[in-house]
Design an enzyme around this catalytic site. Structure first.
Site, short mmCIF file in Angstrom:
data_model
loop_
_atom_site.label_atom_id
_atom_site.label_comp_id
_atom_site.label_asym_id
_atom_site.label_seq_id
_atom_site.Cartn_x
_atom_site.Cartn_y
_atom_site.Cartn_z
N HIS A 200 42.18 -21.56 31.54
CA HIS A 200 42.02 -22.71 30.64
C HIS A 200 42.54 -22.31 29.27
O HIS A 200 42.53 -21.12 28.90
CB HIS A 200 40.55 -23.10 30.54
N GLU B 297 41.28 -22.53 26.33
CA GLU B 297 40.31 -21.83 25.48
C GLU B 297 40.21 -20.35 25.85
O GLU B 297 40.21 -19.48 24.98
CB GLU B 297 38.92 -22.46 25.59
N CYS C 32 34.66 -26.92 28.94
CA CYS C 32 33.85 -26.94 30.16
C CYS C 32 32.76 -25.86 30.02
O CYS C 32 32.78 -25.07 29.08
CB CYS C 32 34.73 -26.67 31.38
N CYS D 295 34.21 -22.29 29.60
CA CYS D 295 34.81 -22.05 28.30
C CYS D 295 33.76 -22.01 27.19
O CYS D 295 33.86 -21.21 26.27
CB CYS D 295 35.88 -23.10 28.02
#
Length: 142
Positions: free
Chosen positions: A46, A48, A76, A79
């Site tokens: 992801h 992040e 999410c 993260c």
């Protein structure tokens, strides 16, 4: 947030869910990333997570307490946990994510008594553009 949105657009053009993130210290960008889940074949790639990894690599610091993470979509739970573990000082995100979010929605990671660090949080910056990018991306998949 404009740079994070540019990264999100780039991710969308590459077939990735359009999410972009940058980490800043003061006015300096120390790391940036967009989702690379499809390209890497890794569910954890992801924006992040990648930005945090890159910031730690470039600064030599595992804790990023004096940094701000700008991301186009509410992080999410995975993260959000990484943000807490990296001790990021401030989180600014665009669109909320009622389905998969981990900050305002879902498990609300930063509200858990087991969370060791809670960043300052600001939501809604660039939300309309973030939402538009996501909506168009998923409409095109259908």
């Amino acid at each position: 947030m404009q740079r994070a949105l540019e990264l999100a657009r780039q991710a969308g053009r590459l077939g990735e869910v359009p999410v972009g993130a940058i980490l800043t210290r003061g006015n300096e960008v120390i790391a940036e990333a967009h989702n690379e889940v499809e390209a890497a074949g890794q569910s954890t790639h992801h924006a992040e997570i990648l930005a945090i990894q890159r910031a730690s690599a470039s600064t030599g610091q595992k804790f990023l307490t004096n940094c701000t993470l700008w991301v186009t979509l509410e992080p999410c739970p995975m993260c959000a946990s990484a943000i807490a573990n990296a001790r990021i000082g401030k989180l600014i995100f665009g669109a909320s994510d009622p389905k998969s979010g981990g900050v305002l929605f879902g498990p609300q990671i930063f509200d858990q008594p087991t969370c060791h660090h809670v960043p300052e949080i600001q939501s809604g910056q660039g939300a309309q553009e973030s939402e538009r990018l996501l909506r168009e991306f998923f409409q095109n998949l259908r």
